[in-house]
Write an enzyme that holds these catalytic residues in place. Structure first.
Site, PDB file in Angstrom:
ATOM      1  N   ARG A  72     -10.614 -11.350   1.598  1.00  0.00           N
ATOM      2  CA  ARG A  72     -11.456 -12.418   1.039  1.00  0.00           C
ATOM      3  C   ARG A  72     -10.742 -13.771   1.069  1.00  0.00           C
ATOM      4  O   ARG A  72     -11.391 -14.817   1.090  1.00  0.00           O
ATOM      5  CB  ARG A  72     -11.859 -12.040  -0.389  1.00  0.00           C
ATOM      6  N   LYS A 101       0.833  -1.204   0.000  1.00  0.00           N
ATOM      7  CA  LYS A 101       0.000   0.000   0.000  1.00  0.00           C
ATOM      8  C   LYS A 101       0.870   1.258   0.000  1.00  0.00           C
ATOM      9  O   LYS A 101       2.028   1.219   0.436  1.00  0.00           O
ATOM     10  CB  LYS A 101      -0.884   0.031   1.257  1.00  0.00           C
TER      11      LYS A 101
END
Length: 489
Positions: free
Chosen positions: A343, A269
């Site tokens: 996920r 990130k």
């Protein structure tokens, strides 16, 4: 803070502060005995006309806090919630050690006494929250220690006490969620979360099981473990079992994403605001807060909380873009972006929970930035193909003001998850990012009724008010409360 419910009239109270309602420009009849010379009625004109406006007025021997409730005919739960939070904030920041609150009497006619008391109590617990354990010079603690929520009839005390219990329990649950969310990643590791779950279970006589890495390997949780492999912190799968209903009743299962720090892994990130990735375990914190709240109330329902938790870190051992992993379900996943890790841990947890033969499953996750683009910081995204479950969650949302919005989950979106090399990819491109994330999870939920809450926009705030919000604990506690009530009928 100690709470009580007592029959009370303003002119006879011994509290340091009286909290009195105002409807528009009209001082409530509750204050008539205090306002023999009309001074209070005249002064209340200085109070703002917007719901939640407050005004302190000094009286001999005590203070009066006026609270604006707006148009009496339009008073609803949202208005009382706003006014109660404003009043609680003023009280906690004030100099009074005790308070007698008369808002519930004014709101009972339209909202019901139990609900009015619950809203006020929850607001007081919520606004009393302080996260100061890492400050070398702690902030001055609130001096307010005793609060009485007044009722007008002795026969109303029992009903009000039920509301008090519910409101305080919800406040405690939200504050637990806020505490866990606000902890830094070097403290709140997967091991810390597991220990916190054991402590919660011991406090309320629940069963807590924590699966370690070897057990997860034996179960074939290759997707979950791929996220954890870049960190030195060991992953955990935490299972909390609350049994408030009959043993024969199938449980509601809550699955909470517990990434205690999300660097993005190899798909690193940007550095700006990366500190806020400590909040990526707010789904896990929500599950624990909800279970704390329902256990404190003794809600007659069976609930299982399952928390897959690990860190997502870059290292020589970290999973790489292009790697293919095998999930517990046997389905293979091509990992195109290691920052779409939530996920990957949830899919194995969603496969695992089928062993509980659940009545339904709800997963809660700070899953996508895309949901913030769609809904901002106002509502969580709700995904399900079950209309009744969607309606029930939206009803609970409307009751609590903890907003959610139903998003589409059509099969058309599954096309975006196609992979040339595995059964599916873990991302579907920029378009409809929150929907394709939900579509990915749906592939692991065929055995039961399921809903997904994407809480990335509501779980925490940024900027000057940075911190965990405790949402969507109110939504889920209300949902479970309504479900428990329906089983009684």
């Amino acid at each position: 803070m100690e709470f009580s419910i007592n029959l009370s009239v303003p002119e006879k109270t011994a509290a340091d502060c009286l909290v009195l309602p105002v409807f528009g420009t009209q001082l409530s009849t509750l204050a008539a005995g205090l306002d023999k010379d009309g001074w209070l009625a005249e002064t209340c004109n200085e109070l703002g006309d917007s719901v939640g406006s407050t005004l302190y007025i000094p009286l001999p021997g005590r203070r009066v806090l006026l609270v604006q409730l707006g148009d009496e005919k339009k008073l609803n739960a949202d208005a009382l919630r706003k006014a109660a939070l404003a009043a609680a904030k003023a009280l906690v920041a004030g100099k009074s050690t005790s308070a007698d609150i008369f808002l519930a009497i004014a709101a009972a006619k339209t909202l019901g006494l139990k609900d009015a008391v619950a809203i006020i109590a929850q607001a007081l617990v919520f606004e009393s929250y302080r996260f100061v354990q890492f400050k070398s010079e702690p902030e001055v603690a609130p001096v307010l220690t005793a609060v009485n929520i007044a009722v007008s009839k002795k026969s109303e005390v029992e009903k009000a006490e039920h509301g008090l219990q519910a409101g305080v329990a919800l406040g405690h649950g939200m504050n637990l969620t806020r505490d866990l969310g606000n902890l830094p990643g070097n403290i709140c590791t997967p091991t810390y979360l597991a220990n916190a779950a054991h402590l919660l279970a011991a406090s309320y006589k629940m069963k807590c099981t924590v699966l370690e890495k070897p057990e997860m390997e034996a179960l074939g949780m290759g997707s979950f473990l791929s996220v954890a492999q870049g960190s030195i912190e060991p992953p955990k799968l935490i299972c909390l079992e609350y049994q408030g209903g009959k043993k024969s009743e199938k449980p509601v299962v809550l699955v909470g994403k517990g990434i205690t720090f999300d660097s993005g892994g190899i798909s690193l990130k940007p550095g700006l605001d990366m500190d806020e990735m400590k909040f990526d375990m707010c789904g896990a914190a929500t599950v624990m807060g909800v279970i704390r709240a329902i256990a404190e109330q003794g809600l007659p329902i069976n609930v299982v909380g399952v928390i897959p938790t690990c860190e997502n870190m870059p290292s020589g051992k970290a999973v790489k873009p292009g790697d293919i992993v095998t999930s517990m379900s046997g389905q293979t996943i091509e990992i195109l972006n290691t920052d779409a890790e939530g996920r990957l841990i949830l899919c194995d947890a969603l496969t695992y929970v089928a062993r509980y033969e659940p009545e339904l499953v709800i997963d809660i996750a700070t899953l996508t930035g895309a949901i913030i683009i769609g809904l901002g910081n106002v509502a969580s995204g709700l995904f399900t193909t079950n209309d009744q479950l969607a309606d029930d969650l939206i009803k609970a949302s409307n009751e609590t003001g903890d907003k959610t919005w139903r998003m589409p989950l059509w099969d058309d979106y599954q096309e975006q998850l196609k992979s040339n090399f595995a059964d599916m990819a873990n991302i579907g491109g920029r378009a409809a990012g929150s929907i394709t994330a939900a579509a990915f999870l749906s592939r692991f939920t065929k055995e039961y009724t399921w809903a997904h809450l994407d809480i990335a926009g509501v779980a925490h705030k940024s900027g000057a008010a940075k911190g965990a919000t405790g949402r969507p604990v109110p939504l889920l506690v209300e949902f479970l409360t309504q479900r428990a009530a329906a089983k009684k009928k």
